[in-house]
Design a protein around this motif. Structure first.
Motif, short mmCIF file in Angstrom:
data_model
loop_
_atom_site.label_atom_id
_atom_site.label_comp_id
_atom_site.label_asym_id
_atom_site.label_seq_id
_atom_site.Cartn_x
_atom_site.Cartn_y
_atom_site.Cartn_z
N ARG A 12 16.62 10.56 -20.05
CA ARG A 12 17.60 9.56 -20.50
C ARG A 12 17.53 8.29 -19.66
NH1 ARG A 12 20.82 14.16 -20.87
NH2 ARG A 12 21.92 13.63 -18.96
N LEU A 13 17.37 8.46 -18.36
CA LEU A 13 17.28 7.31 -17.47
C LEU A 13 16.01 6.50 -17.72
CD1 LEU A 13 18.58 5.79 -15.17
CD2 LEU A 13 17.45 7.35 -13.58
N VAL A 14 14.88 7.18 -17.92
CA VAL A 14 13.62 6.49 -18.22
C VAL A 14 13.74 5.77 -19.56
CG1 VAL A 14 11.17 6.80 -18.73
CG2 VAL A 14 12.18 8.00 -16.80
N GLU A 28 1.61 -0.38 -19.04
CA GLU A 28 2.67 -1.16 -18.38
C GLU A 28 3.91 -0.29 -18.19
OE1 GLU A 28 5.38 -5.13 -19.24
OE2 GLU A 28 3.68 -4.69 -20.54
N ALA A 29 4.26 0.47 -19.21
CA ALA A 29 5.43 1.35 -19.13
C ALA A 29 5.22 2.42 -18.06
CB ALA A 29 5.68 2.00 -20.49
N HIS A 30 4.04 3.02 -18.06
CA HIS A 30 3.76 4.08 -17.09
C HIS A 30 3.81 3.54 -15.67
CE1 HIS A 30 1.50 7.18 -14.94
NE2 HIS A 30 2.07 7.98 -15.82
N ARG A 31 3.24 2.38 -15.45
CA ARG A 31 3.23 1.78 -14.12
C ARG A 31 4.66 1.48 -13.65
NH1 ARG A 31 -0.84 -1.44 -15.23
NH2 ARG A 31 0.51 -3.09 -15.98
N ALA A 32 5.46 0.91 -14.54
CA ALA A 32 6.84 0.56 -14.18
C ALA A 32 7.68 1.80 -13.90
CB ALA A 32 7.47 -0.28 -15.29
N MET A 33 7.57 2.80 -14.76
CA MET A 33 8.41 3.97 -14.60
C MET A 33 7.96 4.85 -13.43
SD MET A 33 10.86 3.65 -16.65
CE MET A 33 10.71 1.92 -16.24
N THR A 34 6.67 4.92 -13.19
CA THR A 34 6.19 5.68 -12.04
C THR A 34 6.64 5.01 -10.75
OG1 THR A 34 4.29 6.48 -13.28
CG2 THR A 34 4.14 6.61 -10.90
N ASP A 41 10.20 12.67 -10.65
CA ASP A 41 9.49 13.41 -11.70
C ASP A 41 8.22 14.00 -11.08
OD1 ASP A 41 8.75 14.45 -14.13
OD2 ASP A 41 8.10 12.54 -14.97
N THR A 42 8.34 15.17 -10.50
CA THR A 42 7.25 15.74 -9.72
C THR A 42 6.01 16.07 -10.55
OG1 THR A 42 8.24 17.94 -9.92
CG2 THR A 42 8.76 16.66 -7.95
N ASP A 43 6.18 16.47 -11.80
CA ASP A 43 5.02 16.80 -12.63
C ASP A 43 4.66 15.72 -13.64
OD1 ASP A 43 7.11 17.11 -14.37
OD2 ASP A 43 6.73 19.22 -14.80
N GLY A 44 5.48 14.69 -13.77
CA GLY A 44 5.18 13.57 -14.66
C GLY A 44 5.55 13.79 -16.11
N ASP A 45 6.06 14.97 -16.46
CA ASP A 45 6.36 15.29 -17.84
C ASP A 45 7.51 14.46 -18.43
OD1 ASP A 45 4.33 17.13 -17.91
OD2 ASP A 45 5.63 18.87 -17.61
N ALA A 46 8.56 14.26 -17.65
CA ALA A 46 9.72 13.52 -18.17
C ALA A 46 9.36 12.07 -18.45
CB ALA A 46 10.88 13.60 -17.18
N ILE A 47 8.59 11.46 -17.58
CA ILE A 47 8.19 10.07 -17.79
C ILE A 47 7.27 9.97 -19.01
CG2 ILE A 47 6.82 8.17 -16.84
CD1 ILE A 47 8.04 8.83 -14.09
N GLU A 48 6.30 10.85 -19.10
CA GLU A 48 5.37 10.81 -20.24
C GLU A 48 6.10 11.05 -21.56
OE1 GLU A 48 2.20 9.90 -20.55
OE2 GLU A 48 2.29 9.37 -18.43
#
Length: 62
Positions: A12-14, A28-34, A41-48
């Motif tokens: 929800r936050l992402v 661009e989205a991945h760079r900003a959110m990471t 997000d230890t495994d990256g699943d929520a951001i993806e």
């Protein structure tokens, strides 16, 4: 003090941040959110998942 964030809350936050920033590309989205939330997000699943949902909603809106 450390308070963990569950993956649903992180999604929800992402999603909120993506709607606020309006990135043009997935990269661009991945760079900003990471950079902003990658530590939570230890495994990256929520951001993806959030990035996928954001661009799917953008595609259906056009």
């Amino acid at each position: 003090m450390y308070q963990p964030v569950d993956s649903a809350g992180l999604r929800r936050l992402v999603s909120f941040e993506l709607n606020r920033l309006h990135p043009r590309t997935r990269e661009e989205a991945h760079r900003a959110m990471t950079g902003r939330m990658g530590a939570y997000d230890t495994d990256g699943d929520a951001i993806e998942a959030s990035i996928d949902a954001y661009f799917a909603s953008q595609a259906s809106a056009h």
